[in-house]
Design an enzyme around this catalytic site. Structure first.
Site, PDB file in Angstrom:
ATOM      1  N   TYR A  61      40.210  30.034  37.899  1.00 55.07           N
ATOM      2  CA  TYR A  61      40.457  29.950  39.535  1.00 55.07           C
ATOM      3  C   TYR A  61      39.249  30.729  40.187  1.00 55.07           C
ATOM      4  O   TYR A  61      38.988  31.863  39.929  1.00 55.07           O
ATOM      5  CB  TYR A  61      42.068  30.987  39.794  1.00 55.07           C
ATOM      6  CG  TYR A  61      43.003  30.277  39.327  1.00 55.07           C
ATOM      7  CD1 TYR A  61      42.931  29.047  38.948  1.00 55.07           C
ATOM      8  CD2 TYR A  61      44.224  31.018  39.321  1.00 55.07           C
ATOM      9  CE1 TYR A  61      44.430  28.538  38.565  1.00 55.07           C
ATOM     10  CE2 TYR A  61      45.427  30.902  38.651  1.00 55.07           C
ATOM     11  CZ  TYR A  61      45.872  29.329  38.576  1.00 55.07           C
ATOM     12  OH  TYR A  61      46.777  28.694  38.103  1.00 55.07           O
ATOM     13  N   SER A  62      38.763  30.187  41.133  1.00 57.09           N
ATOM     14  CA  SER A  62      37.632  30.460  41.785  1.00 57.09           C
ATOM     15  C   SER A  62      36.552  31.007  40.957  1.00 57.09           C
ATOM     16  O   SER A  62      35.836  31.825  41.092  1.00 57.09           O
ATOM     17  CB  SER A  62      38.006  31.513  42.838  1.00 57.09           C
ATOM     18  OG  SER A  62      38.752  31.175  43.939  1.00 57.09           O
TER      19      SER A  62
END
Length: 350
Positions: A61-62
């Site tokens: 995530y990110s």
């Protein structure tokens, strides 16, 4: 907050979990809808103050910044041993060989990277983000078991895959005396109930709790049908759109969304509270993952715990549902492969 056990373990978790995919530095992930650290920290703190102790993220995530933001916030606002941190691995984290997957090398590498980013010396729930069909189950499960034995991980979890694959993994874990999967993170909501065919009965039989992703169907269940694509994410992140909620089922989807609105009006609560209250009725559901981008969304999720639906209301919500995406009906192999390619690791086969 009334805490519940995760599956048949002794682990107490809040029946609402915060999905931290929403949090991540925009330059490293989703520039339109992700919340950077300055915005994320007050939301994480608000969730803690509401009694939520269950937080889920993933290494991908990110590009790792979700873990970093979550870890720093929990270090500053919470007692580490009072919260439950869940993260995941499997998807690519760097170019080149061994930068992805569930090999022993990848697992041992990625757990240390996640521990560093989270700023902790143990992960409460370590989940495989999807199955890795290029690595034998035995190698993956043995390596995960080692993480539990040395104390880097407390519990193991899995995410979306075929029920037969999950059954095989559970069988191997039992056969070898390895630490077992305590949870299955699956896609389940009023607009997506295909897991009721096989995965949910399997989890019920095996004592595995489910942690539900996209409980509000990317926001479609939280607003009237004509406003269904009003969120920044649903308007800009189209990778899953047709796969999760096929256009062929639009009439049924509209009827379900309309039913949610009627029940919400009858209770005097929001549509999101009704959709979450329906999930809470399902015995296999431990907690939905709420990707809260505002304190209001956190408060609504917590308030949904006080909403009790009648059997008649549940039937009204469920009745319009139609079966989705019969993979056996996709006759063109190229089309089937194109669908697989859109979501790497998607549990999709004939």
């Amino acid at each position: 907050m009334r805490y519940i056990k995760l599956g048949t373990t002794g682990l107490d978790v809040s029946p609402i979990a915060i999905g931290a995919m929403t949090y991540g530095e925009p330059g490293r992930g989703h520039p339109v809808w992700s919340r950077g650290e300055a915005e994320a920290r007050p939301l994480i703190r608000h969730a803690l103050e509401a009694g939520i102790n269950f937080f889920d993220t993933a290494n991908m995530y990110s590009d790792g910044s979700s873990e970093e933001i979550l870890g720093r916030a929990l270090r500053d606002f919470a007692d580490r041993d009072a919260v439950v941190i869940a993260t995941k691995l499997r998807h690519p984290m760097r170019l080149g060989p061994n930068g992805r997957g569930l090999s022993r090398k990848a697992i041992m590498t990625e757990v240390d990277h996640s521990l560093r980013r989270l700023g902790t010396d143990y992960i409460d729930l370590y989940q495989i983000h999807r199955n890795d069909r290029s690595t034998p189950w035995e190698e993956t499960l043995d390596a995960l078991n080692d993480l539990v034995r040395v104390g880097k991980v407390r519990y193991l979890g899995a995410s979306s895959m075929h029920a037969w694959e999950f059954a095989k993994a559970l069988h191997l874990q039992r056969q070898h005396g390895w630490a077992r999967f305590a949870s299955m993170q699956d896609h389940y909501n009023l607009l997506a109930r295909e897991e009721e065919r096989e995965m949910i009965p399997l989890c019920l039989d095996e004592g595995v709790g489910t942690v539900v992703w996209s409980p509000l169907a990317r926001g479609r269940l939280a607003r009237a049908w004509d406003d269904a694509n009003a969120t920044a994410r649903s308007a800009t992140d189209g990778a899953f759109a047709d796969l999760l909620y096929p256009p062929a089922d639009e009439a049924a989807n509209r009827m379900i969304v309309d039913a949610v609105g009627r029940v919400a009006d009858a209770h005097g609560v929001s549509r999101a509270q009704i959709a979450l209250a329906w999930l809470r009725r399902q015995p296999v559901v431990t907690a939905p993952l709420v990707g809260a981008g505002s304190t209001r969304q956190i408060d609504e999720a917590v308030a949904s715990l006080d909403v009790e639906l009648s059997d008649d209301e549940a039937r009204a919500l469920e009745a319009p549902y139609t079966p989705r995406w019969d993979w056996q009906g996709v006759s063109d192999e190229a089309q089937l492969q194109a669908i697989r390619d859109r979501i790497p690791g998607m549990a999709l086969s004939r």
